[in-house]
Write an enzyme that holds these catalytic residues in place. Structure first.
Site, PDB file in Angstrom:
ATOM      1  N   LYS A 202       0.863  -1.186   0.000  1.00 18.55           N
ATOM      2  CA  LYS A 202       0.000   0.000   0.000  1.00 18.55           C
ATOM      3  C   LYS A 202       0.892   1.227   0.000  1.00 18.55           C
ATOM      4  O   LYS A 202       1.153   1.861   1.029  1.00 18.55           O
ATOM      5  CB  LYS A 202      -0.935  -0.003   1.216  1.00 18.55           C
ATOM      6  CG  LYS A 202      -2.110   0.972   1.062  1.00 18.55           C
ATOM      7  CD  LYS A 202      -2.981   0.598  -0.131  1.00 18.55           C
ATOM      8  CE  LYS A 202      -4.173   1.531  -0.302  1.00 18.55           C
ATOM      9  NZ  LYS A 202      -4.936   1.248  -1.514  1.00 18.55           N
ATOM     10  N   SER A 407      -8.697  -0.424  -5.467  1.00 20.93           N
ATOM     11  CA  SER A 407      -8.970  -0.091  -4.077  1.00 20.93           C
ATOM     12  C   SER A 407     -10.479   0.025  -3.859  1.00 20.93           C
ATOM     13  O   SER A 407     -11.201  -0.948  -4.010  1.00 20.93           O
ATOM     14  CB  SER A 407      -8.237   1.198  -3.689  1.00 20.93           C
ATOM     15  OG  SER A 407      -7.489   0.997  -2.512  1.00 20.93           O
TER      16      SER A 407
END
Length: 611
Positions: A202, A407
């Protein structure tokens, strides 16, 4: 007496000025209202009675602005001052091309892309099917331009004939993903960026923590960016009948080739096969007149725009019977709570669109057309819950991914019955982060010492002046870990896999659509039409009509958009330098506007650009 004369003269001048101002206002306001009414009437007349399609004409595709899946609701002043043109719905362009392919009145398709912002690879893949249908009818497709940007040329290369001005050029240079790393800047201004994340990959928060790209991020980005670039080169090389790998070789040898060509970029592009002919304006118009087979009274080749063509076709087909509907719900932009705006998909707006779809009596299925890098956790969950509600009603739900569905964009797609993507789609990025600044270092540098009394440790868990305490860090880590666990769980449930299987490909890692197919994050490769056909199969219907449910646009916005086009764009002074600077700053300004989650938690892929 002198003072009195001065005072009297001042007030007399003030009164005259106010009187003049009043006259101006009393004149301009009625004039503006009258102009408004006149334009509304003209637009209404044009919509009610569109011009008939000429007996022989070219369909002219000349978008002014960006191709989008969904129109943006704008305030009147925003609509008037749009910089970079208006928005053009890609599904309308595709529809015009496909219908023109079967229309004997349309003899050619002309792509004039000079004012087009973009398009993305995904949009070209969507339009490619319509262009191929047009070509299969035996009609020519011609691209014209003085200069083609890299994205413009991708669409132009699908034409049978690509024309370029002798003094023009083409940009084909490859893709790059660069980000600005600000750790040192934060240290210099004594700010602390408090970062919390779940997922090794991430990397959205890397610029706050490092001065350069990590090796893992370099590997991940290199992989998906290479896949996207391969999709670009394949889309160009096949219709231009170039050998596989030619574009990469051409770019690497460009400096040498340009020197050999004496610096003549247009001649080099002709010699390399990127264009078919170098023509002046008069030569181009003569060639187009021959291809179209019709000229007007002034000798110009006859054309009809996509909007005018569709308006005329819709008037002709207004009495046709309808089939069962499959609704397309466009979800475009960063996800935020509330209403949509330019570049943002608001959860309330998307939910309202889904509810409008349910109002259709012959609704058979729903296709979610997702083009979003994610955003607010809250907004993502609100939309997902509405999608689940539709599923409980027995409606098939198919997700169709555009350029990016990562996402939060993937979060929405995970529960669909089927997930479709293009090879160049950027998806995955299953991870979560939280980030916010505090200024305790700045207070220390300035000699300010915060101190006081609190009734609990929670009251001082996160403050601008003292930073984030251990209690605060434990709380935030617990929250984002819970969101991540829920994210992986819902993806595993939707994809029919175990938690560990999804966790192995999650961790915030970004995948190309082609790679996502191999690891089970998507079911099939294909564009919007393929997703519609899949939805029809799930709904067990053969013939269906597509009901595109986008964001409603007010008459006021349409008026000011039209007025802005008529008056000319109101843009930044200073030419292209300031314009390009504003384009570079726009993503950062949009990012700051998107940080609206009530809990400051985000499912967002910051590195996912539009390709």
């Amino acid at each position: 007496m002198v003072v009195w004369r001065v005072i009297r003269g001042f007030f007399k001048g003030l009164w005259r000025g106010l009187s003049l101002f009043n006259k101006v206002i009393m004149t301009l306001v009625p004039l503006a209202v009258t102009l408004y009414l006149v334009v509304i009437v003209v637009v209404a007349v044009n919509q009610v009675a569109p011009e008939p399609i000429p007996e022989r004409a070219a369909l002219l595709i000349n978008p002014n602005g960006a191709l989008v899946e969904n129109p943006s609701p704008l305030e009147p002043i925003e609509a008037l001052m749009q910089d970079g043109g208006s928005e053009v719905l890609v599904f309308r362009v595709k529809k015009a091309i496909k219908e023109a392919a079967e229309d004997d009145r349309i003899t050619a398709l002309v792509l004039d892309l000079e004012a087009l912002n973009g398009p993305s690879i995904s949009h070209v893949q969507e339009l490619k099917a319509g262009i191929e249908a047009f070509q299969s009818s035996g009609k020519p497709v011609i691209a014209v331009g003085d200069y083609y940007s890299q994205s413009q040329y991708l669409l132009a290369s699908q034409a049978d004939h690509v024309l370029l001005h002798p003094e023009g050029g083409i940009e084909v240079s490859g893709f790059a993903v660069y980000r600005n790393y600000v750790r040192q800047l934060l240290d210099n201004v004594y700010l602390t960026m408090n970062v919390f994340r779940v997922g090794e990959s991430k990397s959205a928060v890397e610029p706050y923590l490092r001065d350069d790209m990590s090796n893992l991020e370099r590997e991940v980005v290199g992989q998906w960016l290479g896949d996207v670039w391969h999709a670009y080169t394949r889309l160009v090389e096949e219709p231009r009948q170039m050998e596989s790998g030619f574009i990469d070789q051409f770019i690497n040898e460009f400096a040498d080739r340009l020197e050999i060509a004496g610096g003549d970029a247009a001649a080099l592009m002709l010699e390399a096969g990127f264009v078919d002919e170098l023509v002046t304006y008069s030569q181009r118009d003569e060639m187009l007149a021959d291809w179209v087979g019709a000229t007007d009274d002034d000798g110009h080749w006859v054309s009809v725009s996509a909007d005018d063509y569709l308006a005329a076709r819709e008037a002709e087909n207004s009495t046709e019977e309808t089939n069962p509907y499959i609704a397309v719900i466009p979800i475009e932009g960063e996800l935020i709570p509330g209403e949509s705006g330019r570049g943002f998909a608001g959860s309330d707006t998307v939910v309202a669109q889904l509810e409008r779809a349910l109002e259709q009596p012959d609704l058979s299925a729903v296709v979610l057309r997702i083009n979003s890098p994610g955003g607010s956790v809250f907004a993502s969950e609100v939309i997902r819950q509405k999608v689940l509600e539709l599923k409980t009603l027995g409606l098939p739900i198919v997700a169709s991914m555009g350029s990016v569905a990562a996402s939060g964009g993937y979060y929405i797609a995970a529960d669909a019955d089927e997930v479709w993507a293009q090879p160049s789609t950027i998806t995955g990025s299953i991870g979560v982060f939280a980030a916010f600044p505090t200024a305790e270092k700045l207070y220390q540098w300035a000699g300010i010492t915060p101190d006081g009394v609190s009734t609990s440790s929670l009251a001082t868990a996160a403050r601008l002046d003292t930073g984030v305490s251990d209690t605060g860090r434990r709380i935030i880590n617990s929250m984002i870990s819970n969101v991540y666990d829920d994210f992986v769980t819902l993806v595993a449930s939707g994809r029919g896999k175990t938690w560990d299987e999804i966790n192995a490909v999650a961790g915030g890692r970004v995948w190309s659509g082609e790679d996502a197919l191999g690891i089970g994050l998507v079911d099939s490769m294909g564009g919007l039409q393929a997703a519609l056909d899949a939805a029809a199969t799930l709904a067990e219907v053969e013939d269906f009509d597509t009901l595109y449910i986008g964001t409603p646009i007010s008459p006021e916005q349409r008026f000011f958009e039209q007025l802005g086009r008529e008056l000319g764009q109101i843009s930044l002074p200073g030419g292209s330098v300031l314009g390009r600077l504003s384009q570079q700053l726009a993503p950062y300004l949009r990012l700051s506007d998107s940080l609206q989650d009530p809990a400051n938690l985000y499912l967002r892929c910051l590195e996912c650009g539009g390709f």
